[in-house]
Scaffold this motif. Structure first.
Motif, PDB file in Angstrom:
ATOM      1  N   ASN A 161       0.760  -1.145  -0.001  1.00 53.10           N
ATOM      2  CA  ASN A 161       0.182  -0.014   0.127  1.00 53.10           C
ATOM      3  C   ASN A 161       0.955   1.270   0.026  1.00 53.10           C
ATOM      4  O   ASN A 161       0.625   2.295  -0.639  1.00 53.10           O
ATOM      5  CB  ASN A 161      -1.033  -0.019   1.131  1.00 53.10           C
ATOM      6  N   VAL A 162       1.959   1.344   0.728  1.00 56.67           N
ATOM      7  CA  VAL A 162       2.717   2.337   0.896  1.00 56.67           C
ATOM      8  C   VAL A 162       3.486   2.655  -0.441  1.00 56.67           C
ATOM      9  O   VAL A 162       3.857   4.013  -0.842  1.00 56.67           O
ATOM     10  CB  VAL A 162       3.661   2.614   2.026  1.00 56.67           C
ATOM     11  N   LYS A 164       2.516   1.631  -3.279  1.00 58.44           N
ATOM     12  CA  LYS A 164       1.482   2.440  -4.273  1.00 58.44           C
ATOM     13  C   LYS A 164       1.133   3.879  -4.220  1.00 58.44           C
ATOM     14  O   LYS A 164       0.946   4.400  -5.023  1.00 58.44           O
ATOM     15  CB  LYS A 164       0.054   1.629  -4.304  1.00 58.44           C
ATOM     16  N   ARG A 165       1.470   4.327  -2.876  1.00 54.75           N
ATOM     17  CA  ARG A 165       1.307   5.908  -2.389  1.00 54.75           C
ATOM     18  C   ARG A 165       2.683   6.625  -3.142  1.00 54.75           C
ATOM     19  O   ARG A 165       2.482   7.526  -3.053  1.00 54.75           O
ATOM     20  CB  ARG A 165       1.211   5.945  -1.067  1.00 54.75           C
ATOM     21  N   GLU A 167       5.463   5.962  -1.574  1.00 53.47           N
ATOM     22  CA  GLU A 167       6.472   5.895  -0.429  1.00 53.47           C
ATOM     23  C   GLU A 167       7.484   4.780  -0.498  1.00 53.47           C
ATOM     24  O   GLU A 167       7.423   3.702   0.277  1.00 53.47           O
ATOM     25  CB  GLU A 167       5.752   5.803   0.965  1.00 53.47           C
TER      26      GLU A 167
END
Length: 267
Positions: A161-162, A164-165, A167
């Motif tokens: 998830n990070v 994809k963000r 990060e």
């Protein structure tokens, strides 16, 4: 003679000379027959309760061997970098806390408790060390297998998830947690769980070539395309481990759930 063994002898001599020291035990590689020129030296040193408040641990360590740096790490352990580039860990505790040695039993296997003994003026240390002998905690259980599977999923999802963000650095950090729990599952599969809490130690010798290759496939550099490949490979390894371990253990996750993770990665 290894430099570390000279330091160990110096610690023993210092304990004998210093009346404020009640007992001393060693832990780590040199107590397991694995110590070499690159190993640390690690000790628990118990100080008389009436001496502990004005005991100068920094001065004590510097008299064992010349040191370039002495500091406390994030766990409250006093760490020393000796001038010969040997690393040491020292825990100084009051004598009245010696019973805490019993708590070590749950952390692993202690094949030679006599090698942990350095010095004792109280006659309490040897019985406590002997209590650490025998088999270690049972790691190959449904509870531990699910602990590893569930935590690898948690770390994997957060890392993806990070990523994809955008990060990427945080995602790379998350990948180290994925690796940790996958290694625990690999060690269950290969029955090398003695190093459950330090799963990378001696990894090159402890696991099969196939499993080592699986582990290598989930390491990467700080590049988005490589990170995504590593997270994809992690799912492949988890899937393989699921098929192997679900034959012997009751596992919370299933093939359908793993498929959802693949879909999420590629969305």
């Amino acid at each position: 003679m290894l430099i570390q063994k000279k330091i160990i002898q110096n610690v023993k001599n210092k304990c004998i000379e210093d009346e404020s020291v009640s007992a001393c035990m060693m832990y780590g590689s040199f107590t397991k027959g694995e110590g070499d020129q690159y190993s640390d030296v690690e000790f628990y040193i118990f100080i008389g309760d009436h001496e502990i408040n004005h005991f100068n641990s920094r001065h004590w360590i510097s008299e064992v061997n010349a040191a370039d740096l002495i500091f406390y790490n994030e766990y409250g352990t006093e760490v020393v970098i000796f001038s010969n580039m040997i690393r040491g860990e020292f825990h100084f505790l009051p004598e009245s806390k010696m019973e805490m040695i019993k708590s070590f039993k749950s952390t692993g296997v202690f094949p030679n408790t006599e090698s942990m003994y350095i010095y004792d003026s109280t006659e309490q240390l040897r019985p406590l060390l002997e209590g650490l002998g025998g088999s270690g905690p049972e790691r190959m259980t449904d509870k531990n297998v699910n602990f590893a599977f569930n935590n690898v999923v948690n770390a994997w999802l957060m890392g993806v998830n990070v990523m994809k963000r955008g990060e990427l650095a945080r995602s790379l950090e998350g990948l180290t947690h994925v690796q940790k729990y996958i290694l625990q599952l690999i060690r269950v599969k290969e029955k090398t769980v003695e190093r459950w809490l330090n799963s990378t130690k001696n990894l090159e010798m402890d696991i099969s070539v196939e499993s080592y290759h699986d582990y290598a496939s989930i390491t990467t550099k700080l590049r988005e395309c490589e990170l995504k490949t590593a997270y994809h490979n992690a799912l492949k390894v988890v899937e393989k481990l699921y098929h192997n371990l679900s034959t012997f253990y009751t596992v919370d996750i299933d093939q359908g759930f793993i498929k959802k993770l693949y879909i999420h990665l590629n969305e």
